[in-house]
Structures are given as structure tokens and as C-alpha cells.
Design an enzyme around this catalytic site. Sequence first.
Site, PDB file in Angstrom:
ATOM      1  N   GLY A  14      -2.970  -0.883  -2.951  1.00 27.16           N
ATOM      2  CA  GLY A  14      -3.551  -0.737  -4.278  1.00 27.16           C
ATOM      3  C   GLY A  14      -3.067  -1.746  -5.297  1.00 27.16           C
ATOM      4  CG  ASN A  16      -7.283  -6.268  -5.687  1.00 24.79           C
ATOM      5  OD1 ASN A  16      -7.543  -7.174  -6.465  1.00 24.79           O
ATOM      6  ND2 ASN A  16      -7.033  -6.469  -4.400  1.00 24.79           N
ATOM      7  NE  ARG A  68     -21.741   4.979   6.872  1.00 23.16           N
ATOM      8  CZ  ARG A  68     -22.322   3.802   7.078  1.00 23.16           C
ATOM      9  NH1 ARG A  68     -21.950   3.053   8.081  1.00 23.16           N
ATOM     10  NH2 ARG A  68     -23.293   3.384   6.303  1.00 23.16           N
ATOM     11  CG  ASN A 110     -15.762  -4.895  -1.442  1.00 23.86           C
ATOM     12  OD1 ASN A 110     -14.711  -4.255  -1.524  1.00 23.86           O
ATOM     13  ND2 ASN A 110     -16.026  -5.690  -0.415  1.00 23.86           N
ATOM     14  CG  HIS A 112     -14.354 -10.062   1.608  1.00 26.05           C
ATOM     15  ND1 HIS A 112     -14.066  -9.130   2.582  1.00 26.05           N
ATOM     16  CD2 HIS A 112     -14.415 -11.255   2.248  1.00 26.05           C
ATOM     17  CE1 HIS A 112     -13.972  -9.727   3.754  1.00 26.05           C
ATOM     18  NE2 HIS A 112     -14.182 -11.015   3.584  1.00 26.05           N
ATOM     19  CG  ASP A 144     -25.983  -5.611   0.620  1.00 26.20           C
ATOM     20  OD1 ASP A 144     -24.976  -5.401   1.337  1.00 26.20           O
ATOM     21  OD2 ASP A 144     -26.650  -6.658   0.681  1.00 26.20           O
ATOM     22  N   GLY A 146     -25.102  -3.846   3.835  1.00 26.63           N
ATOM     23  CA  GLY A 146     -24.449  -4.644   4.867  1.00 26.63           C
ATOM     24  C   GLY A 146     -22.934  -4.633   4.703  1.00 26.63           C
ATOM     25  CG  ASP A 148     -17.289  -7.673   3.430  1.00 28.15           C
ATOM     26  OD1 ASP A 148     -17.077  -6.835   2.540  1.00 28.15           O
ATOM     27  OD2 ASP A 148     -16.565  -7.796   4.429  1.00 28.15           O
TER      28      ASP A 148
END
Length: 217
Positions: A14, A16, A68, A110, A112, A144, A146, A148
Site C-alpha cells: 500500500g 501508493n 467472480r 489503475n 501499473h 476496462d 481487459g 491493463d
Amino acid sequence: MTRGRVGVLISGSGTNLQALIDASREATFPAEIAVVVSDRSAALGLERARLAGIPAVFHGARSFAGDRDAYDAALAGLLHEHGVEWVALAGFLRLVGSALLDAFPWRVLNIHPALLPSFPGLHAQEQALAAGVRITGATVHLVDRGCDTGPIVLQGAVPVLPGDDGPALSARILRLEHQLYPRALRWAVEGRIQVVDGTVVVTPPPGEDLTLGVVAG
Ligand code: GAR
């Protein structure tokens, strides 16, 4: 000032999250962290949240028996209970699906540790080392369906230095991430990330750019 309410999803240390907490403590920062959710009970980030007086929730997958959609629907419900308007994934190591994305359309960010679309998925720093690139970096993007693949909001670059190993490169990228994520979140809650005819348009404030240059060291 009415501050945007953000839910941060984590799985690990954590750092970030900590950068977002620190930014949100500034009087002029337009977002507050309403809740922190982890899919791992031992995530250090949960402790960071508690220390900051932010509700910290463990939302484990086990009781959802591999479903999920059910996991994501319950997660969306949890975030709504806390009045969340934007969701920030910060080292959340699960793919999020439609049940969450539909609840927060184009409102899930997100970060990355690579210059997407290069090196998506896990171990992006090791992927960069194996590929022999001289520059890599970090990307904040909208999520979205996908892995990344969502529209890019903001990127920054760091050099890959001779002798770098995974930990050294990861640490350099993390320092960059801590600069990028608060900036991107601020843009998000200020309405600077908009979807126009299906295309994401990011309008940074005067004096700010859509990139951070190569940050040495
Ligand atoms: C960060 O490097 C983040 O970019 C990465 O996990 C780390 C979390 O660190 N995320 C991904 O790789 C997602 N594909 P943190 O828990 O210290 O913020």
C-alpha cells in the site's frame, strides 16, 4: 470545497495508497479516501488506512467460492455503502469484472508499473528487464474489461540502469508512481477525465502535462 469520495482497493503493502492518503491530507486536494478495501487480510495497506482513520475492510474471495461476479457485486455494494464515487486500484491483484465496472462506469483507475501497452500483467518490472528496454515507467489508466488495456490517463518514465535487478527497478518505478497517482486522481475528481463519443479525453490543468519525463535515480 466538496471533496470527491474515493475507494482504494489494495492487496499488499500500500505505498501508493499512502501517497494518496498523504495527498488527501492537503487542504486543497479535492478527494478524500472514504474506504480502503483489501482482498488479503494481512495487507499492510489495511494498517496504513487504520492509522489514518480511514475505514479499512477485508473483502476476501474465499466465501464466494470462485464466483467472480458475486465477489465484484458485493465489492461494488460495499463501495456504494461508503458513498464512493471513484475507485482507485493500488496494487489490487485481482482482475475486476463487469459487476464492478458497470457500477462505476469509467470511474475505476489503475496504476501499473510499466509504460503500457508494454508489459501488462504481473511482474512488469521483470518483463522490462528481460526485454532489455532502456526506459520504462508507470501508467495510470482507466480500467476496462481487459488486463491493463484501458485508456491511458497519465504516464511517467524512468531509466533502466546498468546492474538493475527487479527490486532496484521496482523501487525507482514506485517513487514515480507516488507522484503520478495523486495527480491522476485529482484530475479524475476535478472532471478532467471525460468520455466523449466513446473516447477518453484528459484535460490537464494549466501548467501540467500528460507525461512526466525520465526521472533519474
Ligand atoms: C505497484 O507497483 C503497482 O503499480 C503494482 O503493484 C504495486 C503495488 O505496490 N500494480 C500492478 O502490478 C497491477 N498490474 P504498493 O502496494 O506499494 O502500492
